[in-house]
Design a protein around this motif. Structure first.
Motif, mmCIF file in Angstrom:
data_model
loop_
_atom_site.group_PDB
_atom_site.id
_atom_site.type_symbol
_atom_site.label_atom_id
_atom_site.label_comp_id
_atom_site.label_asym_id
_atom_site.label_seq_id
_atom_site.Cartn_x
_atom_site.Cartn_y
_atom_site.Cartn_z
ATOM 1 N N PRO A 148 0.847 -1.024 -0.114
ATOM 2 C CA PRO A 148 -0.043 0.032 0.094
ATOM 3 C C PRO A 148 0.893 1.230 -0.103
ATOM 4 O O PRO A 148 0.342 2.455 -0.308
ATOM 5 N N LEU A 149 2.215 1.023 0.260
ATOM 6 C CA LEU A 149 3.062 2.263 0.195
ATOM 7 C C LEU A 149 3.266 2.877 -1.079
ATOM 8 O O LEU A 149 3.417 3.922 -1.371
ATOM 9 N N LEU A 150 3.068 1.984 -2.090
ATOM 10 C CA LEU A 150 3.413 2.372 -3.410
ATOM 11 C C LEU A 150 2.203 3.417 -4.091
ATOM 12 O O LEU A 150 1.098 2.752 -4.216
ATOM 13 N N PRO A 151 2.566 4.495 -4.539
ATOM 14 C CA PRO A 151 1.414 5.445 -4.877
ATOM 15 C C PRO A 151 0.970 4.688 -6.485
ATOM 16 O O PRO A 151 1.390 4.356 -7.064
ATOM 17 N N PRO A 152 -0.411 5.092 -6.572
ATOM 18 C CA PRO A 152 -0.855 4.426 -7.996
ATOM 19 C C PRO A 152 -0.358 5.320 -8.915
ATOM 20 O O PRO A 152 -0.217 6.466 -8.953
ATOM 21 N N VAL A 153 -0.170 4.678 -10.118
ATOM 22 C CA VAL A 153 0.203 5.305 -11.504
ATOM 23 C C VAL A 153 -0.627 5.043 -12.656
ATOM 24 O O VAL A 153 -1.169 3.738 -12.918
ATOM 25 N N THR A 154 -1.429 6.011 -13.025
ATOM 26 C CA THR A 154 -2.368 5.880 -13.959
ATOM 27 C C THR A 154 -2.209 6.236 -15.508
ATOM 28 O O THR A 154 -2.671 6.018 -16.468
ATOM 29 N N ASP A 155 -1.168 7.377 -15.401
ATOM 30 C CA ASP A 155 -0.826 7.888 -16.529
ATOM 31 C C ASP A 155 0.732 8.348 -16.651
ATOM 32 O O ASP A 155 1.249 8.156 -15.417
ATOM 33 N N ARG A 156 1.012 9.048 -17.553
ATOM 34 C CA ARG A 156 2.508 9.690 -17.616
ATOM 35 C C ARG A 156 2.870 10.799 -16.501
ATOM 36 O O ARG A 156 3.945 10.621 -15.874
ATOM 37 N N ALA A 157 1.674 11.661 -16.456
ATOM 38 C CA ALA A 157 2.161 12.606 -15.308
ATOM 39 C C ALA A 157 2.159 12.059 -13.767
ATOM 40 O O ALA A 157 2.878 12.369 -12.957
ATOM 41 N N SER A 158 1.376 10.970 -13.637
ATOM 42 C CA SER A 158 1.348 10.532 -12.084
ATOM 43 C C SER A 158 2.462 9.507 -12.003
ATOM 44 O O SER A 158 3.272 9.491 -11.084
ATOM 45 N N ALA A 159 3.050 8.941 -13.047
ATOM 46 C CA ALA A 159 4.500 8.261 -13.016
ATOM 47 C C ALA A 159 5.420 9.341 -12.760
ATOM 48 O O ALA A 159 6.369 8.911 -11.969
ATOM 49 N N GLU A 160 5.335 10.577 -13.422
ATOM 50 C CA GLU A 160 6.525 11.371 -13.152
ATOM 51 C C GLU A 160 6.395 12.026 -11.720
ATOM 52 O O GLU A 160 7.261 12.184 -11.059
#
Length: 361
Positions: A148-160
């Motif tokens: 649960p500590l890993l933040p969610p990634v949905t697109d390129r902006a969230s990955a950055e």
């Protein structure tokens, strides 16, 4: 990092003397107290004193660079909007648990890292595009469901945004290549390792895909600690050999004597087979070898098979080897015979001079 000037050293000594006087201590006692406090803080962080001091130094450098950047932006008006996103670094903040989780995940991925030199130490270097690609992969989504500590990634902006957690917690910083011999009159050293970059930390911690970041997070060190403990335990066991129980000491002695006996038997057998060959090469030529495959490139059991054998000439060995290759690759032998057939027909001379043929109407 440049060495401090005499004025700076004098100012530091005056500051230490003033702080010691406030506490009613001598400068030596105050320095000793500071060293003990530094060692205690390093032990709490799970680092050595040198690693903890290096981490504090990196945080101070990052804070100084961030302060200079803020002063420069306040003095100069923004002339042009930058295409890359700047990541503010705050050295006073402790590492974010989410950033540590992201760093652990990226450490487990193949980022095609390369070795570089940062402040005289070897570090791992990677490109931002490979880290972003790893954060957008299905492996990260699967890991995020479990952790649960890993933040969610949905697109390129969230990955950055997830990647920005690394420089914010000083787990990875952007670097650029520098020439350590720039400005020197001497030539480049001959023992210079090709591909081994010397890098420096940049002020702007952006997320451009083509920039390089260096790992400051080394991960768990339990393997290194376990190996170091095993080495120390082995050294202590050897040093304390006189204190071993009598049965253990006798067992080690018998084992060492047995190993020496086997080694001596091997050398004796090698000398005996050589003498036997020298005698039989004159009595019953071409000579008899005991264990003919003893020194051949075969397995341990095959080295003692067969028990004896006659000396073979080089032609016979080559013919046997050729037959073995022919039996393993029949297509190769057919191609070899086909290619060698034109050579056995003799030299065929051809008239290769250019000719002009007339066409009759």
């Amino acid at each position: 990092m440049a060495a401090p000037s005499p004025q700076q050293i004098a100012a530091i000594q005056q500051h230490i003397a003033a702080e010691a006087a406030k506490r009613g201590l001598t400068p030596e006692e105050f320095a000793k107290q500071q060293r003990e406090q530094l060692a205690a803080d390093a032990a709490k962080a799970g680092l050595t004193t040198e690693q903890y001091v290096a981490q504090l130094r990196m945080r101070a450098v990052a804070a100084q660079q961030a302060q200079r950047q803020a002063q420069g932006q306040a003095q100069q008006q923004p002339a042009q909007q930058q295409t890359t996103t700047q990541v503010p670094v705050n050295a006073s903040n402790p590492p974010n648990p989410k950033a540590i989780a992201v760093a652990k995940f990226l450490h487990s991925q193949d980022l095609k890292t390369r070795t570089c030199i940062l402040d005289g130490q070897r570090k791992d270097l990677f490109k931002v595009k490979r880290a972003i690609r790893a954060l957008e992969s299905p492996a990260y989504a699967k890991a995020a469901k479990k952790n649960p500590l890993l933040p969610p990634v949905t697109d390129r902006a969230s990955a950055e945004n997830v990647f920005k957690l690394l420089p914010l917690s000083l787990l990875a910083l952007r670097v650029s290549k520098v020439d350590p011999h720039a400005g020197h009159n001497h030539a480049k050293p001959k023992n210079r390792v090709k591909g081994l970059w010397t890098v420096k930390i940049e002020q702007h911690q952006d997320t451009d895909p083509m920039v390089h970041y260096v790992w400051l997070y080394e991960g768990s060190q339990w393997k290194q600690k376990l190996m170091a403990g095993a080495v120390v335990a082995a050294i202590f066991a050897v040093v304390l050999f006189p204190l071993w129980p009598r049965m253990l000491r006798q067992g080690v002695w018998y084992l060492s004597v047995g190993m020496l006996g086997l080694l001596g038997l091997f050398f004796a057998m090698s000398i005996f087979r050589l003498i036997l060959f020298c005698v039989t090469v004159f009595v019953v030529p071409p000579g008899l070898w005991l264990f003919p495959n003893l020194f051949e490139d075969v397995g341990f059991v095959d080295s003692f098979k067969p028990l004896w054998g006659w000396q073979e000439s080089k032609k016979k060995k080559k013919s046997k080897k050729a037959k073995g290759d022919a039996s393993q690759s029949p297509q190769g032998t057919a191609a070899d015979t086909a290619s060698s057939a034109p050579k056995s027909m003799g030299d065929i001379k051809r008239d290769l001079t250019p000719r002009v043929e007339e066409v009759q109407e």
